[in-house]
Scaffold this motif. Structure first.
Motif, short mmCIF file in Angstrom:
data_model
loop_
_atom_site.label_atom_id
_atom_site.label_comp_id
_atom_site.label_asym_id
_atom_site.label_seq_id
_atom_site.Cartn_x
_atom_site.Cartn_y
_atom_site.Cartn_z
N SER A 9 0.84 -1.21 0.00
CA SER A 9 0.00 0.00 0.00
C SER A 9 0.86 1.25 0.00
O SER A 9 0.61 2.19 -0.76
N PHE A 10 1.88 1.27 0.84
CA PHE A 10 2.74 2.45 0.88
C PHE A 10 3.47 2.63 -0.45
O PHE A 10 3.52 3.74 -1.00
N ALA A 11 4.04 1.56 -0.99
CA ALA A 11 4.78 1.64 -2.25
C ALA A 11 3.87 2.04 -3.41
O ALA A 11 4.24 2.88 -4.24
N PHE A 12 2.67 1.45 -3.48
CA PHE A 12 1.74 1.78 -4.56
C PHE A 12 1.38 3.26 -4.51
O PHE A 12 1.36 3.95 -5.53
N ASN A 13 1.08 3.74 -3.31
CA ASN A 13 0.70 5.14 -3.17
C ASN A 13 1.86 6.07 -3.53
O ASN A 13 1.67 7.08 -4.20
N ASN A 14 3.05 5.72 -3.09
CA ASN A 14 4.21 6.55 -3.41
C ASN A 14 4.44 6.60 -4.91
O ASN A 14 4.66 7.68 -5.48
N TYR A 15 4.38 5.46 -5.57
CA TYR A 15 4.54 5.40 -7.03
C TYR A 15 3.47 6.24 -7.72
O TYR A 15 3.77 7.06 -8.60
N TYR A 16 2.23 6.05 -7.33
CA TYR A 16 1.12 6.75 -7.96
C TYR A 16 1.24 8.27 -7.76
O TYR A 16 1.09 9.04 -8.70
N HIS A 17 1.59 8.66 -6.57
CA HIS A 17 1.76 10.08 -6.28
C HIS A 17 2.92 10.68 -7.09
O HIS A 17 2.82 11.78 -7.61
N LYS A 18 3.99 9.93 -7.17
CA LYS A 18 5.20 10.41 -7.84
C LYS A 18 5.05 10.51 -9.36
O LYS A 18 5.60 11.42 -9.98
N PHE A 19 4.27 9.60 -9.95
CA PHE A 19 4.23 9.52 -11.41
C PHE A 19 2.86 9.73 -12.05
O PHE A 19 2.72 9.60 -13.26
N LYS A 20 1.86 10.08 -11.26
CA LYS A 20 0.52 10.28 -11.83
C LYS A 20 0.54 11.36 -12.91
O LYS A 20 -0.11 11.22 -13.94
N HIS A 21 1.30 12.42 -12.68
CA HIS A 21 1.36 13.50 -13.65
C HIS A 21 1.98 13.07 -14.98
O HIS A 21 1.86 13.75 -15.98
#
Length: 117
Positions: A76-88
């Motif tokens: 969950s932490f890794a998925f959220n970090n990835y999504y936050h970092k690369f969503k743009h």
């Protein structure tokens, strides 16, 4: 009290208690889907922290997000970090169907998840 006033007050309370960013947009987090088996979560976690480019230092031992030491929590932490970092850049919260979007903040104790507007 008239019924339309009760409805208005209930709606106002709902909006006030809903998580949202200061710019008025609702916050969202990308977390592991509870129905996904640990083996699949581990594969997605390994990708997110490896080739995916998520910053997974916070889930290492002696860091704020290490506990609970479960595949689901770390994913969950890794998925959220990835999504936050690369969503743009077009990243999604999919991870081969291992993740979901939530509007409930998964942060706990000193482990703070970044939210995504």
């Amino acid at each position: 009290m008239p019924s339309y006033l009760k409805i208005f007050l209930l709606a106002l309370i709902f909006v006030a208690l809903s998580p949202h960013k200061t710019d008025g947009e609702f916050a969202e987090w990308c977390i592991a889907d509870e129905q996904t088996p640990d083996e699949e979560l581990q594969i997605a976690l390994d990708w997110a922290c490896g080739k995916g480019g998520a910053d997974c230092r916070m889930i290492e031992e002696h860091h704020p997000c290490y506990l609970p030491n479960t595949v689901k929590a770390h994913a969950s932490f890794a998925f959220n970090n990835y999504y936050h970092k690369f969503k743009h850049k077009g990243a999604t919260c999919y991870f081969n169907a291992a993740a979901i979007i939530t509007d409930l903040d998964p942060s706990h104790n000193n482990c703070k998840y970044e939210s995504i507007p």
